[in-house]
Write a protein that holds these residues in place. Structure first.
Motif, PDB file in Angstrom:
ATOM      1  N   LYS A 190       0.774  -1.198   0.136  1.00 47.66           N
ATOM      2  CA  LYS A 190      -0.003  -0.172   0.208  1.00 47.66           C
ATOM      3  C   LYS A 190       0.371   0.751  -0.354  1.00 47.66           C
ATOM      4  O   LYS A 190       1.544   1.714   1.036  1.00 47.66           O
ATOM      5  CB  LYS A 190      -1.426  -0.908   1.227  1.00 47.66           C
ATOM      6  CG  LYS A 190      -2.412   1.492   1.512  1.00 47.66           C
ATOM      7  CD  LYS A 190      -2.768   1.286   2.585  1.00 47.66           C
ATOM      8  CE  LYS A 190      -1.465   1.795   3.728  1.00 47.66           C
ATOM      9  NZ  LYS A 190      -1.442   3.129   3.716  1.00 47.66           N
ATOM     10  N   PRO A 191       0.290   2.411  -1.332  1.00 45.24           N
ATOM     11  CA  PRO A 191       1.788   3.322  -0.960  1.00 45.24           C
ATOM     12  C   PRO A 191       1.378   4.002   0.525  1.00 45.24           C
ATOM     13  O   PRO A 191       0.045   4.192   0.588  1.00 45.24           O
ATOM     14  CB  PRO A 191       0.836   4.532  -2.248  1.00 45.24           C
ATOM     15  CG  PRO A 191       0.186   3.283  -2.541  1.00 45.24           C
ATOM     16  CD  PRO A 191      -0.092   1.880  -2.165  1.00 45.24           C
ATOM     17  N   GLY A 201       0.842   7.244   0.962  1.00 42.40           N
ATOM     18  CA  GLY A 201      -0.098   8.305   0.947  1.00 42.40           C
ATOM     19  C   GLY A 201      -1.438   7.711   1.009  1.00 42.40           C
ATOM     20  O   GLY A 201      -2.291   9.083   0.980  1.00 42.40           O
ATOM     21  N   VAL A 202      -1.799   6.335   0.876  1.00 43.47           N
ATOM     22  CA  VAL A 202      -2.726   6.265   0.355  1.00 43.47           C
ATOM     23  C   VAL A 202      -3.974   5.642   1.783  1.00 43.47           C
ATOM     24  O   VAL A 202      -3.346   4.787   2.495  1.00 43.47           O
ATOM     25  CB  VAL A 202      -2.964   5.213  -0.335  1.00 43.47           C
ATOM     26  CG1 VAL A 202      -4.651   4.531  -1.120  1.00 43.47           C
ATOM     27  CG2 VAL A 202      -2.600   6.138  -1.525  1.00 43.47           C
ATOM     28  N   ARG A 203      -4.440   5.938   1.962  1.00 42.48           N
ATOM     29  CA  ARG A 203      -5.317   5.929   3.685  1.00 42.48           C
ATOM     30  C   ARG A 203      -5.952   3.899   3.359  1.00 42.48           C
ATOM     31  O   ARG A 203      -6.758   3.847   2.112  1.00 42.48           O
ATOM     32  CB  ARG A 203      -6.639   7.009   4.020  1.00 42.48           C
ATOM     33  CG  ARG A 203      -6.074   8.187   4.194  1.00 42.48           C
ATOM     34  CD  ARG A 203      -7.012   8.896   4.584  1.00 42.48           C
ATOM     35  NE  ARG A 203      -8.730   8.914   3.115  1.00 42.48           N
ATOM     36  CZ  ARG A 203      -9.657   9.157   3.832  1.00 42.48           C
ATOM     37  NH1 ARG A 203      -9.896  10.097   4.524  1.00 42.48           N
ATOM     38  NH2 ARG A 203     -10.953   9.655   2.749  1.00 42.48           N
ATOM     39  N   ALA A 246      -7.388   2.991  -0.471  1.00 40.49           N
ATOM     40  CA  ALA A 246      -6.566   1.449  -1.118  1.00 40.49           C
ATOM     41  C   ALA A 246      -8.063   0.404  -1.241  1.00 40.49           C
ATOM     42  O   ALA A 246      -7.877  -0.355  -2.081  1.00 40.49           O
ATOM     43  CB  ALA A 246      -6.326   0.875   0.155  1.00 40.49           C
ATOM     44  N   LEU A 297      -3.686   1.971  -7.143  1.00 38.38           N
ATOM     45  CA  LEU A 297      -3.192   2.466  -6.161  1.00 38.38           C
ATOM     46  C   LEU A 297      -2.293   3.709  -6.183  1.00 38.38           C
ATOM     47  O   LEU A 297      -1.992   4.547  -6.166  1.00 38.38           O
ATOM     48  CB  LEU A 297      -2.605   1.516  -4.651  1.00 38.38           C
ATOM     49  CG  LEU A 297      -3.418   0.378  -4.582  1.00 38.38           C
ATOM     50  CD1 LEU A 297      -3.060  -0.837  -4.177  1.00 38.38           C
ATOM     51  CD2 LEU A 297      -4.334   0.972  -2.939  1.00 38.38           C
ATOM     52  N   ASP A 298      -1.385   3.298  -7.148  1.00 37.37           N
ATOM     53  CA  ASP A 298      -0.175   3.732  -7.896  1.00 37.37           C
ATOM     54  C   ASP A 298      -1.413   5.299  -7.999  1.00 37.37           C
ATOM     55  O   ASP A 298      -0.645   6.198  -8.349  1.00 37.37           O
ATOM     56  CB  ASP A 298       0.560   3.776  -9.053  1.00 37.37           C
ATOM     57  CG  ASP A 298       1.597   2.810  -8.265  1.00 37.37           C
ATOM     58  OD1 ASP A 298       1.961   3.198  -7.420  1.00 37.37           O
ATOM     59  OD2 ASP A 298       2.519   2.096  -9.259  1.00 37.37           O
ATOM     60  N   ALA A 345      -1.834   7.640  -5.360  1.00 35.87           N
ATOM     61  CA  ALA A 345      -1.328   8.055  -4.760  1.00 35.87           C
ATOM     62  C   ALA A 345      -0.621   9.756  -4.692  1.00 35.87           C
ATOM     63  O   ALA A 345      -0.234  10.527  -4.611  1.00 35.87           O
ATOM     64  CB  ALA A 345      -0.066   7.356  -4.849  1.00 35.87           C
ATOM     65  N   SER A 346      -1.069   9.402  -6.521  1.00 35.58           N
ATOM     66  CA  SER A 346      -0.854  10.462  -7.475  1.00 35.58           C
ATOM     67  C   SER A 346      -1.546  11.637  -7.486  1.00 35.58           C
ATOM     68  O   SER A 346      -1.216  12.691  -8.015  1.00 35.58           O
ATOM     69  CB  SER A 346      -0.103  10.029  -8.443  1.00 35.58           C
ATOM     70  OG  SER A 346      -1.147   8.843  -9.365  1.00 35.58           O
TER      71      SER A 346
END
Length: 320
Positions: free
Chosen positions: A122-123, A125-127, A131, A274-275, A278-279
């Motif tokens: 999981k990145p 910055g992602v809750r 996710a 997920l990327d 995150a972006s």
């Protein structure tokens, strides 16, 4: 551990939270502390024993006659690895991961065992809630649009049911890949789907889809209320009709321009989505409804057919 169990098909009240044994990871699996899990249309259909037309007998033979064999529902999760099984070298205890469990289900619980191959990091910055929320609708939309319909920049895409988990994902993915998106939803969701990237919104209460006189390169039906004939009529030459919720007959007849059947769950797609989250290029559109005890309420909301985006539970939240 606590888990939400469904013994018999029926209304949302069939979802009962109880204590069950914490599972042990087998070779190739990991035990995940579930921080968040989505509550999807698929969960609601399985809980109710409500399957697309023609699938009733076959589905019950496959998943359970009087109730689901996999009694703990839920197919997406985000959480922390507690233990790893034999032969798992890619992950370690403490790693934050997200993924899907396929027909094994089991994520509406405090802990779940998952194949390591079905998880991605999981990145940071992602809750967890985002996710878990993005994966069900996101993977379905991505599979049909990118892998099956071969979407490309400049395509004209119609998304029917644009405010739900699958539809809102289809709008965003199509727009991200350069398509011009027409979203079909109710007037109250106009600002919502426009914010996701729709170029135009059709209010189905005043303009039924079967009255549209336009043609599209991709018609994506996310809710199952466009007939095969109606969808084909809306296609431009060489176009693709995606029936994400197809009956048995349309599934069997899915060939040529008609695309149906299950979407594949691929770890590479989890990572891609997920990327994007995150972006900041994909809005997961999640609402946390609470802990396991709020699952019946979440199922009732899904049953209305008017859910917007993704509903998520957090199994370790306090009751209430």
């Amino acid at each position: 551990m606590r888990a939400a169990v469904v013994v018999r098909y029926g209304p949302p009240e069939q979802v009962v939270v109880t204590d069950v044994r914490t599972p042990e990871p087998r070779p190739g699996e990991v035990l995940v502390r579930v921080e968040a899990a989505a509550v999807t249309a698929g969960d609601a259909r399985l809980r109710a024993g409500r399957f697309p037309a023609g699938f009733g007998v076959l589905a019950r033979l496959g998943v359970g006659l009087r109730g689901p064999r996999a009694r703990i529902l839920g197919g997406t999760l985000s959480g922390r690895i507690e233990r790893v099984g034999r032969d798992v070298t890619r992950f370690s205890p403490g790693d934050l991961v997200a993924g899907m469990t396929g027909m094994r289900l089991g994520t509406h619980a405090e802990y779940a065992t998952v194949r390591a191959a079905s998880l991605v990091p999981k990145p940071a910055g992602v809750r967890h809630s985002d996710a878990a929320g993005v994966l069900f609708g996101g993977t379905t939309a991505l599979w049909f649009l990118r892998q099956r319909a071969r979407i490309r920049a400049g395509h004209r895409v119609l998304v029917n049911g644009a405010s739900g988990a699958v539809g809102s994902s289809a709008v965003q993915i199509a727009a991200h890949l350069g398509a011009t998106v027409t979203a079909v939803t109710s007037a109250r969701n106009t600002a919502f789907v426009t914010g996701l990237g729709a170029h135009r919104v059709v209010d189905y209460t005043t303009t039924p889809v079967n009255r549209l006189d336009e043609r599209f390169d991709i018609v994506f039906d996310a809710v199952g209320n466009i007939s095969r004939a109606e969808g084909l009529r809306l296609l431009a030459p060489g176009g693709s009709l995606v029936l994400a919720v197809a009956n048995l007959l349309d599934t069997l007849r899915a060939r040529g321009p008609v695309l149906a059947g299950p979407a594949r769950e691929r770890a590479e797609d989890f990572g891609y989505l997920l990327d994007l989250v995150a972006s900041g290029q994909f809005a997961p559109v999640t609402e946390v409804v609470g802990g396991l005890d709020r699952l019946p309420e979440a199922h009732r909301r899904v049953d209305t057919g008017r859910k917007v985006g993704n509903l998520v539970i957090t199994p370790h939240s306090a009751a209430g």
